[in-house]
Design an enzyme around this catalytic site. Structure first.
Site, PDB file in Angstrom:
ATOM      1  N   LYS A 241       7.787  60.200   2.899  1.00  0.00           N
ATOM      2  CA  LYS A 241       6.417  61.125   2.327  1.00  0.00           C
ATOM      3  C   LYS A 241       5.191  60.760   2.837  1.00  0.00           C
ATOM      4  CE  LYS A 241       6.208  58.594  -2.070  1.00  0.00           C
ATOM      5  NZ  LYS A 241       6.711  58.191  -3.321  1.00  0.00           N
TER       6      LYS A 241
ATOM      7  N   ARG B  62       5.292  55.263 -15.263  1.00  0.00           N
ATOM      8  CA  ARG B  62       5.353  56.604 -14.443  1.00  0.00           C
ATOM      9  C   ARG B  62       6.280  57.207 -15.243  1.00  0.00           C
ATOM     10  NH1 ARG B  62       4.882  57.390  -8.023  1.00  0.00           N
ATOM     11  NH2 ARG B  62       7.221  57.305  -8.386  1.00  0.00           N
TER      12      ARG B  62
END
Ligand SMILES: *Cc1c(COP(=O)(O)O)cnc(C)c1O
Length: 356
Positions: free
Chosen positions: A37, A132
């Protein structure tokens, strides 16, 4: 050639992937997911990772995996961010494995997999303290039981991700705690958990120290393969290239000017009130790029005499007074990049991607 340019060296990325794979093997971790990514899953980068021996390709964005499928990449693919309701259909189509934590969304994913006549593998994310994604460890067995019962899915593994939001360092203790969660899930849900996905490039420190508890079967690694650094202190990984990517920009002005702006100081282009040191008159160059293409805090001039003094959206201001090679208008200046710039340059439509 059109500038700015992000220069990609697939040979170096392949070397780095092979090196990381070997380090994982030495630390007893059998499986490496190469994470693409940081480059918006550039096909040349992904092919280089696969040549280097990664076992699968991971990305957070369904669109990136879809782009790779369209480019003819047929390897196993892992979706690293849980797909939302608008993405479950594409996710099942392009990914073989999805990470996630919410049983409701997993149910949608399972329904879509059933509809397409597929079995989709999932990794239940467990939050080991970084705050997260992921369920809290004591809730994991209950959630695992729910996922086990969703048709169309198989609970293939558990995983955790650290050092991304909270900056919490993955340690041997954290990995052991994750392995305890695995035991509890196997007891509670009565299904074997095959994959224990221990983390990302922040876990490379424990890999280098060969301090990984037995039972961690996988890491998902982007930065270390792309940029040759681990992600806790950004230290170099011995044997990895730091220059698989270079950012190049054209110089459009070189003038001697004061180092302290002249006049009353208000906000800059991004709402900050800048403070400047008075270093007298300096030779300053403007490179034709800016915050839309790069993150000035993760951009490093290759000429050690050049310093970045600031940037607006489209202007990167350099102090070239002490440049080893004199900088003139029309020259191209070169930079090494860290993650922030790699991501922004990859995303910016204004940056030409050049594979060398
Ligand atoms: C981005 C990401 C990774 C890879 O992170 P790096 O620090 O680049 O290695 C791994 N896992 C998840 C879930 C991610 O989102």
């Amino acid at each position: 050639m059109k500038y700015p340019v992000l220069e990609i060296n697939p040979g170096k990325i392949r070397d780095n992937a092979a090196r990381v794979k070997e380090l994982l093997r030495q630390a007893g971790i059998p499986r490496l997911v190469g994470v693409a990514k940081g480059t918006c899953a550039h096909p040349a980068v992904v092919r280089a990772m696969l040549e280097g021996g990664v076992d699968a390709i991971g990305d957070s964005r369904v669109q990136n995996l879809e782009k790779l499928r369209q480019a003819g990449v047929s390897c196993e693919m892992v979706l690293l961010r849980a797909p939302g309701p608008s993405q479950v259909s594409k996710a099942v189509e392009v990914a073989d494995v999805s990470l996630g934590s919410d049983p409701g969304l997993f149910k949608l994913l399972g329904r879509e997999a059933e509809r397409k006549g597929k079995i989709h593998r999932v990794i239940l994310m467990v939050d080991m303290g970084d705050l997260r994604e992921g369920v809290w460890p004591d809730e994991a067995p209950e959630v695992a039981r729910k996922i086990r019962d969703i048709p169309g899915l198989v609970l293939w593994g558990i995983g955790t991700n650290m050092a991304c939001y909270g900056g919490v360092i993955p340690t041997r203790e954290k990995m052991k705690a994750l392995l305890e969660v695995k035991e509890k899930i196997e007891d509670a849900a009565g299904v074997p958990i095959e994959v224990i996905s221990g983390g990302n490039s922040a876990n490379m420190r424990m890999v280098l120290a060969k301090d990984v508890p037995e039972g961690i079967t996988e890491l998902r690694v982007g930065e270390s393969i792309l940029l040759g650094t681990e992600a806790v202190r950004r230290e170099e990984i011995p044997g990895c290239h730091r220059d698989a990517f270079k950012l190049k920009a054209e110089v459009i002005e070189v003038l001697s000017k004061p180092s302290k702006p002249v006049g009353e100081i208000g906000q800059d282009a991004f709402g900050r009130i800048p403070v400047y040191e008075d270093l007298g008159t300096r030779r300053r160059a403007i490179a034709a790029t800016g915050r839309q293409d790069v993150d000035p805090d993760s951009l490093y001039p290759i000429d050690p005499g050049i310093r970045i003094v600031g940037a607006s959206s489209d202007h990167l201001i350099l102090d070239v007074t002490e440049a080893e090679h004199p900088v003139e208008p029309g020259d191209v200046v070169q930079f090494l990049v860290q993650y922030g710039t790699l991501l922004r340059a990859s995303t910016s439509a204004y940056v030409e991607k050049v594979v060398v």
